[in-house]
Scaffold this active site. Structure first.
Site, PDB file in Angstrom:
ATOM      1  CD  GLU A  28      49.229  41.718  36.785  1.00  0.00           C
ATOM      2  OE1 GLU A  28      48.531  41.269  37.685  1.00  0.00           O
ATOM      3  OE2 GLU A  28      49.947  41.015  36.061  1.00  0.00           O
ATOM      4  CG  ASP A  65      49.385  41.092  41.019  1.00  0.00           C
ATOM      5  OD1 ASP A  65      48.339  41.011  40.353  1.00  0.00           O
ATOM      6  OD2 ASP A  65      50.413  40.433  40.762  1.00  0.00           O
ATOM      7  CB  ILE A 120      44.531  37.574  40.185  1.00  0.00           C
ATOM      8  CG1 ILE A 120      43.074  38.032  40.244  1.00  0.00           C
ATOM      9  CG2 ILE A 120      44.613  36.058  40.418  1.00  0.00           C
ATOM     10  CD1 ILE A 120      42.159  37.340  39.213  1.00  0.00           C
ATOM     11  CG  ASP A 121      51.387  37.303  42.539  1.00  0.00           C
ATOM     12  OD1 ASP A 121      51.856  37.422  41.397  1.00  0.00           O
ATOM     13  OD2 ASP A 121      52.001  36.766  43.475  1.00  0.00           O
ATOM     14  CB  THR A 150      46.873  35.450  36.293  1.00  0.00           C
ATOM     15  OG1 THR A 150      47.387  36.611  36.926  1.00  0.00           O
ATOM     16  CG2 THR A 150      45.571  35.794  35.625  1.00  0.00           C
ATOM     17  CG  ASP A 171      54.673  40.151  39.870  1.00  0.00           C
ATOM     18  OD1 ASP A 171      53.467  39.906  39.769  1.00  0.00           O
ATOM     19  OD2 ASP A 171      55.429  40.282  38.882  1.00  0.00           O
TER      20      ASP A 171
HETATM   21  C1  IPD Z   1      53.024  36.147  38.150  1.00  0.00           C
HETATM   22  C2  IPD Z   1      53.224  35.167  39.276  1.00  0.00           C
HETATM   23  C3  IPD Z   1      54.215  34.092  38.880  1.00  0.00           C
HETATM   24  C4  IPD Z   1      55.528  34.669  38.470  1.00  0.00           C
HETATM   25  C5  IPD Z   1      55.353  35.727  37.394  1.00  0.00           C
HETATM   26  C6  IPD Z   1      54.344  36.776  37.815  1.00  0.00           C
HETATM   27  P1  IPD Z   1      50.679  37.392  37.819  1.00  0.00           P
HETATM   28  O1  IPD Z   1      52.147  37.176  38.520  1.00  0.00           O
HETATM   29  O2  IPD Z   1      53.687  35.817  40.424  1.00  0.00           O
HETATM   30  O3  IPD Z   1      54.489  33.200  39.924  1.00  0.00           O
HETATM   31  O4  IPD Z   1      56.348  33.645  37.994  1.00  0.00           O
HETATM   32  O5  IPD Z   1      56.614  36.328  37.184  1.00  0.00           O
HETATM   33  O6  IPD Z   1      54.180  37.700  36.763  1.00  0.00           O
HETATM   34  O7  IPD Z   1      50.912  37.690  36.376  1.00  0.00           O
HETATM   35  O8  IPD Z   1      49.922  36.139  38.023  1.00  0.00           O
HETATM   36  O9  IPD Z   1      50.115  38.549  38.576  1.00  0.00           O
END
Ligand code: IPD
Length: 266
Positions: free
Chosen positions: A70, A87, A89-90, A92, A216
């Site tokens: 990411e 990723d 921190i999924d 964030t 993700d």
């Molecule tokens: C997000 C999370 C979130 C989802 C977003 C993602 P991130 O990832 O998974 O639940 O709704 O589409 O982008 O940005 O925190 O790595």
């Protein structure tokens, strides 16, 4: 006991190592009196450092493998057949708000096919692992998707757009309304990889989202498949890693959800 290949052990060790300082950051965030700019910078720093640790650890054990991350984007490796998709921190936004629902997500591709996945929530110490052909596990307990066959009894997770992602807003509202009217409810927990891990664990009966990135979902795809679930893009095709949309459920509910969402979004 989970089957852990050497590659999966490497991924698990990297996730645990990167998770320790991330938990310290998370605890510190709660105590910090920070300005509006402050938390974003703090989180960006935590994100970058976590990805750095992951790449360092994974590269040490598997020199030559490529990366898609990411933060760092594409890093070509000498070994063109293997790539980690990470990723750091999924979830964030959860992290930034002190909500302990986020994960480190690591997928492994061999010759363009996903073969292993690790999703690790370092706060709860929940480690989800899966390897192609060997099942999915939560802390060494075998996982299986839920067996519900009817939408009215099902609990479905999703991800919704937010400020800055308004283009998908109307469609998301229409799709959400359709699912709300046909099921026991919707959850929006804020971490796609954990949403998919929860589907693999049989907690959620399904999950869909548009506007997703490969990092993700890479690990989650392996988890759900190995727990006996079905994963597709939202046209029912196989472009869910790079196509941006994903729908996953068990074999009974997947076609029903696909139909419902297609009709709603049409
Ligand atoms: C997000 C999370 C979130 C989802 C977003 C993602 P991130 O990832 O998974 O639940 O709704 O589409 O982008 O940005 O925190 O790595």
């Amino acid at each position: 006991m989970a089957y852990n290949s050497p590659a999966l052990n490497v991924m698990t060790a990297a996730a645990r190592k990167a998770g320790r300082p991330l938990v310290r950051d998370f605890n510190e965030l709660e105590n910090l009196q920070i300005s509006m700019k402050g938390p974003a910078d703090f989180v960006t720093h935590a994100d970058k450092r976590t990805e750095h640790i992951l790449i360092e650890e994974l590269s040490k054990a598997r020199p030559g493998y490529g990366f898609l991350g990411e933060e760092g984007g594409v890093v070509e490796g000498k070994d063109a057949t293997h790539r980690f998709i990470i990723d750091p921190i999924d979830g964030t936004t959860n992290f930034m708000h002190g909500v302990p629902h986020f994960a480190i997500s690591i997928g492994l591709e061999r010759e363009g096919k996903l073969i292993a996945g690790v999703v690790y929530n370092p706060v709860t110490d929940d480690l989800y692992t899966a390897e192609k052909g060997h099942g999915a596990y939560l802390n060494n307990r075998r996982l299986r998707v839920a067996g519900r066959k009817d939408l009215p009894q099902s609990l479905i997770a999703t991800g919704l757009p937010w400020l800055g992602r308004e283009d998908g807003m109307n469609r998301a509202m229409v799709e959400t309304a359709a699912v709300l009217g046909a099921t026991s409810g919707i959850r929006r927990f804020g971490s796609a990889s954990l949403d998919m891990a929860f589907v693999a664990a049989g907690r959620f009966d399904g999950f869909w989202e548009r506007g997703l990135y490969p990092w993700d979902v890479a690990a989650g795809i392996v988890l759900v498949r190995e727990a006996g679930g079905v994963v597709s893009d939202m046209d029912g095709g196989a472009d869910m890693l790079t196509g941006g949309s994903l729908l996953t459920s068990n074999e009974h509910l997947h076609p029903q959800l696909l139909k419902l969402l297609k009709e709603a979004g049409a």
